[in-house]
Design a protein around this motif. Sequence first.
Motif, PDB file in Angstrom:
ATOM      1  N   VAL A 148       7.618   4.740  -9.113  1.00 20.58           N
ATOM      2  CA  VAL A 148       6.359   4.118  -9.430  1.00 20.58           C
ATOM      3  C   VAL A 148       6.510   2.670  -9.067  1.00 20.58           C
ATOM      4  O   VAL A 148       5.637   1.788  -8.736  1.00 20.58           O
ATOM      5  N   ALA A 149       7.450   2.165  -9.699  1.00 19.87           N
ATOM      6  CA  ALA A 149       8.004   0.761  -9.373  1.00 19.87           C
ATOM      7  C   ALA A 149       7.989   0.221  -8.070  1.00 19.87           C
ATOM      8  O   ALA A 149       7.427  -0.961  -7.743  1.00 19.87           O
ATOM      9  N   ALA A 150       8.116   1.193  -7.118  1.00 19.00           N
ATOM     10  CA  ALA A 150       8.058   0.796  -5.866  1.00 19.00           C
ATOM     11  C   ALA A 150       6.633   1.135  -5.156  1.00 19.00           C
ATOM     12  O   ALA A 150       6.682   1.132  -3.875  1.00 19.00           O
ATOM     13  N   ASN A 195       0.859  -1.302   0.092  1.00 15.63           N
ATOM     14  CA  ASN A 195      -0.018  -0.086  -0.114  1.00 15.63           C
ATOM     15  C   ASN A 195       0.752   1.392   0.080  1.00 15.63           C
ATOM     16  O   ASN A 195       0.290   2.512   0.177  1.00 15.63           O
ATOM     17  N   GLY A 196       2.044   1.070  -0.162  1.00 15.26           N
ATOM     18  CA  GLY A 196       2.970   2.156  -0.171  1.00 15.26           C
ATOM     19  C   GLY A 196       2.724   3.099  -1.493  1.00 15.26           C
ATOM     20  O   GLY A 196       2.391   2.604  -2.628  1.00 15.26           O
ATOM     21  N   PHE A 197       2.828   4.190  -1.523  1.00 11.77           N
ATOM     22  CA  PHE A 197       2.712   5.365  -2.827  1.00 11.77           C
ATOM     23  C   PHE A 197       4.266   6.304  -2.627  1.00 11.77           C
ATOM     24  O   PHE A 197       4.145   6.850  -1.616  1.00 11.77           O
ATOM     25  N   HIS A 198       4.586   6.020  -3.841  1.00  5.07           N
ATOM     26  CA  HIS A 198       6.188   7.048  -3.977  1.00  5.07           C
ATOM     27  C   HIS A 198       6.291   7.948  -5.167  1.00  5.07           C
ATOM     28  O   HIS A 198       7.146   8.661  -5.161  1.00  5.07           O
ATOM     29  N   GLY A 199       5.058   7.606  -5.959  1.00  6.50           N
ATOM     30  CA  GLY A 199       5.222   8.663  -7.073  1.00  6.50           C
ATOM     31  C   GLY A 199       5.074   8.140  -8.404  1.00  6.50           C
ATOM     32  O   GLY A 199       4.592   6.705  -8.319  1.00  6.50           O
ATOM     33  N   ARG A 200       4.974   8.755  -9.500  1.00  7.19           N
ATOM     34  CA  ARG A 200       4.521   8.156 -10.941  1.00  7.19           C
ATOM     35  C   ARG A 200       5.815   8.124 -11.863  1.00  7.19           C
ATOM     36  O   ARG A 200       5.608   7.786 -13.083  1.00  7.19           O
ATOM     37  N   THR A 201       6.999   8.332 -11.519  1.00 11.48           N
ATOM     38  CA  THR A 201       8.161   8.266 -12.177  1.00 11.48           C
ATOM     39  C   THR A 201       8.748   6.808 -12.163  1.00 11.48           C
ATOM     40  O   THR A 201       8.281   6.148 -11.647  1.00 11.48           O
ATOM     41  N   SER A 202       9.774   6.538 -13.066  1.00 13.46           N
ATOM     42  CA  SER A 202      10.110   5.105 -13.123  1.00 13.46           C
ATOM     43  C   SER A 202      10.239   4.210 -11.960  1.00 13.46           C
ATOM     44  O   SER A 202       9.621   3.383 -11.837  1.00 13.46           O
ATOM     45  N   ALA A 203      11.436   4.596 -11.146  1.00 18.95           N
ATOM     46  CA  ALA A 203      11.712   3.781 -10.141  1.00 18.95           C
ATOM     47  C   ALA A 203      10.876   3.864  -9.135  1.00 18.95           C
ATOM     48  O   ALA A 203      10.430   3.030  -8.226  1.00 18.95           O
ATOM     49  N   ILE A 243       7.936  -6.195  -2.684  1.00 18.95           N
ATOM     50  CA  ILE A 243       6.828  -5.448  -1.898  1.00 18.95           C
ATOM     51  C   ILE A 243       6.437  -6.293  -0.649  1.00 18.95           C
ATOM     52  O   ILE A 243       5.944  -7.449  -0.971  1.00 18.95           O
ATOM     53  N   LEU A 244       6.594  -5.872   0.566  1.00 21.20           N
ATOM     54  CA  LEU A 244       6.565  -6.601   1.781  1.00 21.20           C
ATOM     55  C   LEU A 244       5.523  -6.072   2.607  1.00 21.20           C
ATOM     56  O   LEU A 244       5.106  -4.561   2.509  1.00 21.20           O
ATOM     57  N   PRO A 245       4.596  -6.925   3.426  1.00 21.97           N
ATOM     58  CA  PRO A 245       3.798  -6.121   4.405  1.00 21.97           C
ATOM     59  C   PRO A 245       4.487  -5.639   5.525  1.00 21.97           C
ATOM     60  O   PRO A 245       5.626  -5.716   5.882  1.00 21.97           O
ATOM     61  N   PHE A 246       4.082  -4.306   6.165  1.00 19.27           N
ATOM     62  CA  PHE A 246       4.574  -3.779   7.220  1.00 19.27           C
ATOM     63  C   PHE A 246       4.423  -4.870   8.373  1.00 19.27           C
ATOM     64  O   PHE A 246       3.670  -5.694   8.615  1.00 19.27           O
ATOM     65  N   ASN A 247       5.565  -4.523   9.392  1.00 20.02           N
ATOM     66  CA  ASN A 247       5.663  -5.386  10.648  1.00 20.02           C
ATOM     67  C   ASN A 247       5.788  -6.760  10.377  1.00 20.02           C
ATOM     68  O   ASN A 247       5.878  -7.238  11.364  1.00 20.02           O
ATOM     69  N   ASP A 248       6.321  -7.270   9.313  1.00 16.70           N
ATOM     70  CA  ASP A 248       6.563  -8.767   9.486  1.00 16.70           C
ATOM     71  C   ASP A 248       7.986  -8.728   9.120  1.00 16.70           C
ATOM     72  O   ASP A 248       8.609  -8.793   7.995  1.00 16.70           O
ATOM     73  N   ILE A 249       8.803  -8.824  10.135  1.00 14.37           N
ATOM     74  CA  ILE A 249      10.217  -8.759  10.078  1.00 14.37           C
ATOM     75  C   ILE A 249      10.773 -10.099   9.585  1.00 14.37           C
ATOM     76  O   ILE A 249      11.911 -10.006   9.021  1.00 14.37           O
ATOM     77  N   THR A 250      10.089 -11.373   9.830  1.00 19.16           N
ATOM     78  CA  THR A 250      10.653 -12.485   9.281  1.00 19.16           C
ATOM     79  C   THR A 250      10.998 -12.312   7.580  1.00 19.16           C
ATOM     80  O   THR A 250      11.620 -12.717   7.336  1.00 19.16           O
TER      81      THR A 250
END
Length: 381
Positions: free
Chosen positions: A131-133, A121-129, A151-158
Amino acid sequence: MKLFDVYPLYNVTPISAKGMVVTDDKGQEYLDFYGGHAVISIGHGHPHYVEKIKSQLDKIGFYSNAVQNPLQVKLATKLGKLSGCEDYNLFLCNSGAEANENALKMASFKTGKSRVIAFKNGFHGRTSAAVAATDNEKINAPLNKQQKVTILPFNDITAFTAEIEKGDVCAVILEAIQGVGGLEEPTSEFFQKIATLAKENGALLIADEVQCGFGRSGKFFGFQHHWDAERSQSIQPDIISIAKGMGNGFPVGGVLIHESIEASYGMLGTTFGGNHLACAATTAVLEVLENENLIENAAKIGAYFNEKAKEIPQIKSIKGKGLMLGIEFDFEVGELRKKMIYDQHIFTGGAMNKKLLRFLPALNCTKEHIDIFFNALKEEL
């Protein structure tokens, strides 16, 4: 020529704005509890802000970064002191997406690696890298999907430990408080653990403060709510990206790069970034934040908002910090947002979580504004 149709538009045409109030072409006033995606940090048309930009425009509005611009130095000095991040260096750009793009690029330059860890559910922008993140399949083109992103869930340290220990990660990027994703947050324990593991495995930690930075959370940066118990200080990212509220509507972004990361000529560059007007706008915002104690006000009014929200049984949860807040219901809020705009004349925001109403007013919002909001909300509910 027609506009490229990419936005579903509400039938409202603002033509002027002052403080918390936006006025449309029919003379109808609206209370602005969304600030154009958390952009309006010190209120529309703040007199100090307007004067600083007008005064600068009378002198020089733009010249390239090939010459000296003392306004950039003044801005960096002020930003370092007010944010408590004096051991970082500032690169100025034009938007949040550009800030994150440069942050990811710097991490790859520094580490010699290319894979990125981001979060659900992260949002970092719409440019190349950037938007990929971003965790949104609809806005990732095949070109963007060439990037190496996990892409990983928050708070899943394993899950995080398993990925970071593969040794090919250049950057871990996260929002201390998610914006578009719906106000989700990592725990302090998780934040500290990923900071430690990133360092141990040669990756850089990027704090995306594009929306939650510049005082919105009740601290200057959202990550400053999270404590590093081992070092008795807040978490210290390697790189911090900023935008939105820093210009109060003027398009400006920036990257705070820890001084341990060495610069070289040509590594980063920008035509418009850090221009004279952008510096005047951002410095004015910093001066108003400080002189009017708006970061403290964000914390105080956010606490009052929480008190009022707890009085409404239809609200199932309250998310966020300061004046970056969300209220969650057991129904989708699309129609409620329309009613708040057309019937109550109040702007609010949505999120990827369709049951969440986002609340992002200017940081000089008052208790009286909060009361008006909740009275209107109760009427519609």
